[in-house]
Design a protein around this motif. Structure first.
Motif, PDB file in Angstrom:
ATOM      1  N   LYS A   1       0.830  -1.213   0.000  1.00 22.55           N
ATOM      2  CA  LYS A   1       0.000   0.000   0.000  1.00 22.55           C
ATOM      3  C   LYS A   1       0.858   1.253   0.000  1.00 22.55           C
ATOM      4  O   LYS A   1       0.433   2.297  -0.473  1.00 22.55           O
ATOM      5  CB  LYS A   1      -0.932  -0.014   1.209  1.00 22.55           C
ATOM      6  CG  LYS A   1      -2.003  -1.091   1.106  1.00 22.55           C
ATOM      7  CD  LYS A   1      -3.205  -0.718   1.956  1.00 22.55           C
ATOM      8  CE  LYS A   1      -4.419  -1.575   1.669  1.00 22.55           C
ATOM      9  NZ  LYS A   1      -4.264  -2.953   2.143  1.00 22.55           N
TER      10      LYS A   1
ATOM     11  N   ASP B   1       1.830   6.525  -2.461  1.00 19.89           N
ATOM     12  CA  ASP B   1       0.562   5.900  -2.086  1.00 19.89           C
ATOM     13  C   ASP B   1       0.191   4.950  -3.228  1.00 19.89           C
ATOM     14  O   ASP B   1      -0.393   5.352  -4.230  1.00 19.89           O
ATOM     15  CB  ASP B   1      -0.488   7.001  -1.917  1.00 19.89           C
ATOM     16  CG  ASP B   1      -1.817   6.463  -1.398  1.00 19.89           C
ATOM     17  OD1 ASP B   1      -2.036   5.239  -1.505  1.00 19.89           O
ATOM     18  OD2 ASP B   1      -2.618   7.268  -0.908  1.00 19.89           O
TER      19      ASP B   1
ATOM     20  N   VAL C   1      -1.898   2.573  -3.770  1.00 15.20           N
ATOM     21  CA  VAL C   1      -3.295   2.318  -4.151  1.00 15.20           C
ATOM     22  C   VAL C   1      -3.803   3.412  -5.085  1.00 15.20           C
ATOM     23  O   VAL C   1      -4.589   3.162  -5.997  1.00 15.20           O
ATOM     24  CB  VAL C   1      -4.180   2.231  -2.884  1.00 15.20           C
ATOM     25  CG1 VAL C   1      -5.647   2.066  -3.256  1.00 15.20           C
ATOM     26  CG2 VAL C   1      -3.719   1.076  -1.999  1.00 15.20           C
TER      27      VAL C   1
ATOM     28  N   ASN D   1       2.632  -2.728   3.835  1.00 17.56           N
ATOM     29  CA  ASN D   1       1.247  -3.132   3.587  1.00 17.56           C
ATOM     30  C   ASN D   1       0.273  -2.160   4.250  1.00 17.56           C
ATOM     31  O   ASN D   1      -0.911  -2.421   4.391  1.00 17.56           O
ATOM     32  CB  ASN D   1       1.004  -4.588   4.014  1.00 17.56           C
ATOM     33  CG  ASN D   1       1.561  -4.878   5.383  1.00 17.56           C
ATOM     34  OD1 ASN D   1       1.303  -4.137   6.320  1.00 17.56           O
ATOM     35  ND2 ASN D   1       2.340  -5.934   5.500  1.00 17.56           N
TER      36      ASN D   1
ATOM     37  N   TYR E   1      -0.288   2.339   4.571  1.00 19.77           N
ATOM     38  CA  TYR E   1       0.220   3.630   4.113  1.00 19.77           C
ATOM     39  C   TYR E   1       0.628   4.458   5.321  1.00 19.77           C
ATOM     40  O   TYR E   1      -0.196   4.773   6.173  1.00 19.77           O
ATOM     41  CB  TYR E   1      -0.840   4.371   3.288  1.00 19.77           C
ATOM     42  CG  TYR E   1      -0.310   5.688   2.768  1.00 19.77           C
ATOM     43  CD1 TYR E   1       0.587   5.711   1.706  1.00 19.77           C
ATOM     44  CD2 TYR E   1      -0.666   6.886   3.358  1.00 19.77           C
ATOM     45  CE1 TYR E   1       1.110   6.901   1.240  1.00 19.77           C
ATOM     46  CE2 TYR E   1      -0.152   8.094   2.900  1.00 19.77           C
ATOM     47  CZ  TYR E   1       0.737   8.089   1.836  1.00 19.77           C
ATOM     48  OH  TYR E   1       1.265   9.261   1.379  1.00 19.77           O
TER      49      TYR E   1
END
Ligand SMILES: [Zn+2]
Length: 305
Positions: free
Chosen positions: A5, A161, A163, A227, A229
């Motif tokens: 993430k 970031d 994602v 995993n 942020y």
């Protein structure tokens, strides 16, 4: 990368300030940007400048089919995150006729480069003569330019970031939820993250040729594939005036970040920090093998593949 993430990079770079800001403007005093902490001055390079260097390093490495737009005279960019690597990774604010402003928060955060050693103890004002031709056939005339020079150890940082690379946030007003809508498929997203890591290497190649910039390539670096942020890794390096890294801080942050990271990588060249043997011992005690900064960047690129 599927579960990663967050990707954080923090690094130290020993620099010579001779060419930092050199050639900027026509002023006869070329100074270094400084900030004060406990009434001591430290030099820094703004986050905006660091973002610019990273973007330009990426632009220089564009391959066939890859696109980064150039802002128009209003500073507005294309806003097409599917096509444009820059708008996707660095965000934008554009105005569309009748629709108002459309903004995208940058999935890549770039910190200012902060000098960790007091400016006064590490700087001088140097006098050099700048020559310029007055008119055709006339003799060269010179004026004196004062240039602030000095060495320092800068700390730089990037946080990605993962994602939000290649995706949009979709707000559902009825359900009052926010969801992620992917614009790019996973492999395209990975390509852009990889490109950012590669730019960190190009940053040095680029900077050696740029009048504006000294070499900001990492001499000591840590990269975490997380995993969760979080920007916590950015606190890893605290340096005292004797150029020693605070080992207790290093241990604390490594412990924190490892609890939500699949992998932490650490690279260092010798002769930058004074207590490098201690640093190496502390890092390896966490099961992390200390390599060179370029090995570590390459390893991170491979892990994102
Ligand atoms: Zn664009």
């Amino acid at each position: 990368m599927n579960e990663f993430k967050g990707l954080n990079i923090v690094w130290l770079s020993e620099t010579d300030l001779t060419n930092l800001n050199a050639g900027e403007g026509e002023s006869n005093f070329i100074d270094v940007k400084k900030f004060k902490k406990d009434s001591i001055e430290y030099p820094y390079v703004s986050g905006q400048a660091m973002r610019f260097y990273l973007k330009e390093a990426m632009r220089r490495s564009l391959e066939d089919g890859e696109y980064m737009c150039i802002p128009d005279d209003q500073g507005e960019t294309c806003g097409d995150i599917k096509k444009c690597i820059m708008c996707d990774l660095f965000g934008f604010m554009t105005t569309e006729k009748g629709k108002g402003a459309k903004t995208r928060v940058s999935p890549i955060k770039v910190s200012p480069a902060i000098g960790l050693l007091p400016f006064d103890e590490n700087a001088n004002v140097d006098f050099l003569t700048r020559r310029h031709r007055v008119s055709e056939g006339a003799k060269m005339e010179g004026d004196i330019v004062n240039v602030e020079i000095g060495t320092n150890i800068y700390k730089g940082g990037i946080s990605i970031d993962m994602v939000r690379v290649g995706s949009n946030e979709k707000v559902d007003d009825d359900k009052r939820t926010v969801s992620i809508e992917n614009v790019l498929d996973a492999s395209e997203k990975k390509k852009r993250v990889k490109k950012t890591l590669e730019a960190l290497k190009y940053l040095s190649d680029y900077s050696k040729q740029a009048r504006l910039l000294t070499d900001f390539s990492p001499d000591v670096i840590a990269i975490s594939l997380q995993n969760k942020y979080s920007h916590r890794l950015q606190k890893l390096f605290e340096l005292n005036n004797g150029r020693e890294i605070n080992i207790q801080r290093l241990n604390e942050i490594l412990d924190d970040v490892s609890s939500y990271s699949d992998k932490i990588l650490f690279g260092m060249i010798s002769g930058v920090v004074k207590n490098e043997a201690e640093v190496k011992k502390a890092v390896e005690a966490k099961g992390i093998i200390v390599k060179t900064p370029s090995e570590v960047i390459n390893e991170a690129i491979n892990l994102v593949k």
